[in-house]
Design a protein around this motif. Structure first.
Motif, PDB file in Angstrom:
ATOM      1  N   ILE A 156      -0.329   3.311  -3.370  1.00  0.00           N
ATOM      2  CA  ILE A 156      -1.277   4.418  -3.197  1.00  0.00           C
ATOM      3  C   ILE A 156      -0.619   5.733  -3.621  1.00  0.00           C
ATOM      4  O   ILE A 156       0.509   6.033  -3.215  1.00  0.00           O
ATOM      5  CB  ILE A 156      -1.728   4.513  -1.727  1.00  0.00           C
ATOM      6  N   TRP A 183       0.020   8.899  -2.769  1.00  0.00           N
ATOM      7  CA  TRP A 183      -0.114   9.729  -1.577  1.00  0.00           C
ATOM      8  C   TRP A 183      -0.087  11.230  -1.904  1.00  0.00           C
ATOM      9  O   TRP A 183      -0.641  12.041  -1.150  1.00  0.00           O
ATOM     10  CB  TRP A 183       1.023   9.416  -0.603  1.00  0.00           C
ATOM     11  N   ALA A 238       0.829  -1.208   0.000  1.00  0.00           N
ATOM     12  CA  ALA A 238       0.000   0.000   0.000  1.00  0.00           C
ATOM     13  C   ALA A 238       0.866   1.261   0.000  1.00  0.00           C
ATOM     14  O   ALA A 238       0.529   2.272  -0.634  1.00  0.00           O
ATOM     15  CB  ALA A 238      -0.937  -0.003   1.207  1.00  0.00           C
TER      16      ALA A 238
END
Length: 559
Positions: free
Chosen positions: A88, A90, A84
């Motif tokens: 992801i 961010w 993750a």
């Protein structure tokens, strides 16, 4: 000049070559250049690396643990968290969204510890990584999240397994969050302090850089000014040693022996042949704290001598730098030559005028002595008076041009000379509404030239009368003092400013007020009086205030 150039070089190098970064600066630069996704992955790396070491340790010392489905599920949880961090985006999420990763780390560490059994209880120490990660953030609620994550890591695994913490587990449930809370608060305080300290350091570095740039700019400006100005500038320290000398000072052949005494002939006195004594050299006087302005010195070989107006201004110690003085040399050879040529011209013309005037007065005396001119005698007397006045003016011009007078000294009563001149000036003073007062010690013997001293009295009384157009009182004094025979003329007239007093003894000087009010005069009375008084070995001075009046005082030595 070499010292000045060295300062400029050091400042330039400091501006061109920034300070060598320390290890923390390099790490900050490296970490700050990463994207948000990579920064999250780097922060997660300690936990991932620790889990990898746990797997290796389990494979080596407890293979049965790897066969546990619950343990493998915990490891897969760690892998999912690491994935993750990388998957992801961010950078598109709010800045505080990353906090979910350390919270999940706390849960994953708790599950791994429970699944591994007592042998893996040491994994509780791994909670330091997510706790410090959260607590080191700027936002004050992050330490609270770190404490919440620690509590979840101790409570959530037991509840998911359907059991309630008891016995030794309760000790861990209570103590571990408390310890981690202390760590979280401490980490947040330390991180905040370091962040503020770093911000101050960065601000100080920026201020220092601006100060250095300004210093370099001023240094460049000073270099440009010193190179461009035609005045010799010499800076010496408190011991008279050279600190700085500009181009005009170093390249002037006549001043070669001033900065470096071994480089040539030094300074000469006003007579252009007597060397200046060591203690009276500008550097020595400046080192002794003597401030002076516009003093005349000569320098150079006899065939190419130059005149310099020399001034010195001291400066106090500043910023760790010692005191010293700035000495300036202004070449005034052309001005001195022009003044000498003017004096020569005035003296020559005056001598040429005196001969025909003397002849005119001689023939007038012959005409007046012969009978038969009674009908024009009054007119001839007018001509004689004006010719005598003109001859006196020419004699004054000769005196100021040569700056010397011929004196015939004899024993004389100064009080009597002053009384005679006061009596002679009474009619003119009365015509201007002035009261003339005499205050003199009698007798006042002195060895002087009576005619010349009477001329000084006449000049000073004439000035007092002319510059008192609105009436008032003129007081003439003569008395003996410890320093000599003091004579003064005090009026209550127009007075002079400080600037006018400085120029009052300059040849042909007349104040602006006298020109505006058309007060007659050639500006020779005070210069001639000064020449006569100094010829007697005395001194003359003025004390004046605009609108109050003037006191002219001269002192002659005792007989």
């Amino acid at each position: 000049m070499q010292e000045q150039q060295g300062v400029a070089d050091v400042a330039g190098q400091a501006r061109r070559a920034p300070m060598q970064p320390v290890v923390s600066d390099r790490l900050d630069s490296l970490f700050g250049g990463l994207s948000a996704r990579k920064r999250i992955a780097v922060c997660q790396l300690p936990v991932s690396a620790t889990v990898g070491l746990v797997v290796l340790a389990a494979a080596a010392f407890s293979p049965a643990t790897l066969a546990s489905n619950l343990f493998m599920s915990a490891l897969l949880f760690h892998v999912a968290i690491a994935a993750a961090c990388v998957a992801i985006p961010w950078g598109r999420l709010p800045a505080s969204a990353f906090a979910v990763i350390p919270l999940l780390d706390c849960l994953a560490i708790g599950f791994t510890r429970e699944a591994g059994g007592p042998a893996f209880s040491v994994l509780s120490v791994t909670l330091l990584f997510p706790v410090i990660w959260l607590s080191a953030q700027v936002r004050p609620y992050m330490p609270v999240l770190a404490i919440v994550g620690t509590v979840l890591s101790t409570v959530a695994p037991s509840f998911l397994q359907g059991s309630v913490p008891a016995g030794g587990s309760m000790i861990r449930v209570l103590i571990l969050p408390l310890v981690m809370a202390v760590v979280a608060v401490s980490a947040h305080v330390v991180a905040t302090t370091l962040r503020r300290h770093r911000a101050r350091i960065v601000q100080d570095e920026q201020d220092l850089a601006r100060t250095l740039d300004e210093s370099v700019r001023r240094q460049g400006l000073l270099d440009a000014v010193l190179k461009a100005v035609g005045v010799g500038v010499w800076v010496v320290d408190a011991r008279g040693r050279t600190v700085l000398a500009n181009k005009a000072m170093r390249t002037d052949p006549a001043l070669a022996g001033v900065v470096d005494p071994s480089g040539g002939q030094g300074l000469l006195m006003a007579d252009r042949c007597t060397p200046v004594p060591a203690g009276l050299l500008p550097a020595a006087r400046a080192a002794a704290g003597d401030a002076f302005a516009d003093e005349l010195y000569w320098a150079g070989p006899p065939e190419r001598q130059h005149a310099y107006s020399v001034s010195s201004h001291g400066f106090p110690p500043v910023g760790g730098q010692g005191a010293g003085a700035v000495i300036t040399f202004v070449d005034v050879t052309s001005l001195v030559s022009a003044l000498a040529a003017k004096d020569d011209f005035v003296a020559t013309v005056s001598h040429e005028l005196r001969t025909p005037l003397t002849s005119i007065l001689g023939y007038l005396e012959l005409v007046l002595d012969e009978p038969g001119h009674e009908d024009v005698r009054e007119e001839l007397n007018v001509v004689r008076r004006n010719a005598e006045h003109l001859l006196n003016l020419v004699n004054d011009l000769i005196a100021v041009a040569s700056e010397r007078v011929d004196l015939s000294l004899e024993e004389t009563d100064l009080a009597r000379l002053l009384a005679l001149e006061v009596d002679a000036a009474q009619p003119k003073a009365a015509g201007n509404g002035l009261q003339l007062v005499l205050e003199a010690e009698e007798p006042l013997p002195a060895r002087v030239d009576p005619e010349r001293i009477s001329q000084v009295f006449r000049n000073l009384l004439s000035n007092a009368i002319k510059y008192s157009p609105n009436g008032g009182t003129i007081t003439a004094r003569a008395l003996s003092t410890g320093s000599g025979m003091a004579c003064s003329i005090t009026d209550t007239g127009l007075g002079m400013t400080a600037e006018e007093q400085e120029q009052a003894f300059t040849k042909f000087f007349r104040s602006a007020r006298s020109r505006e009010t058309a007060i007659p005069g050639a500006g020779l009375g005070l210069p001639v009086s000064k020449t006569i008084v100094e010829g007697h070995g005395g001194s003359i001075s003025l004390d004046s205030e605009p609108g109050v009046g003037t006191t002219a005082t001269f002192i002659l030595p005792h007989a």
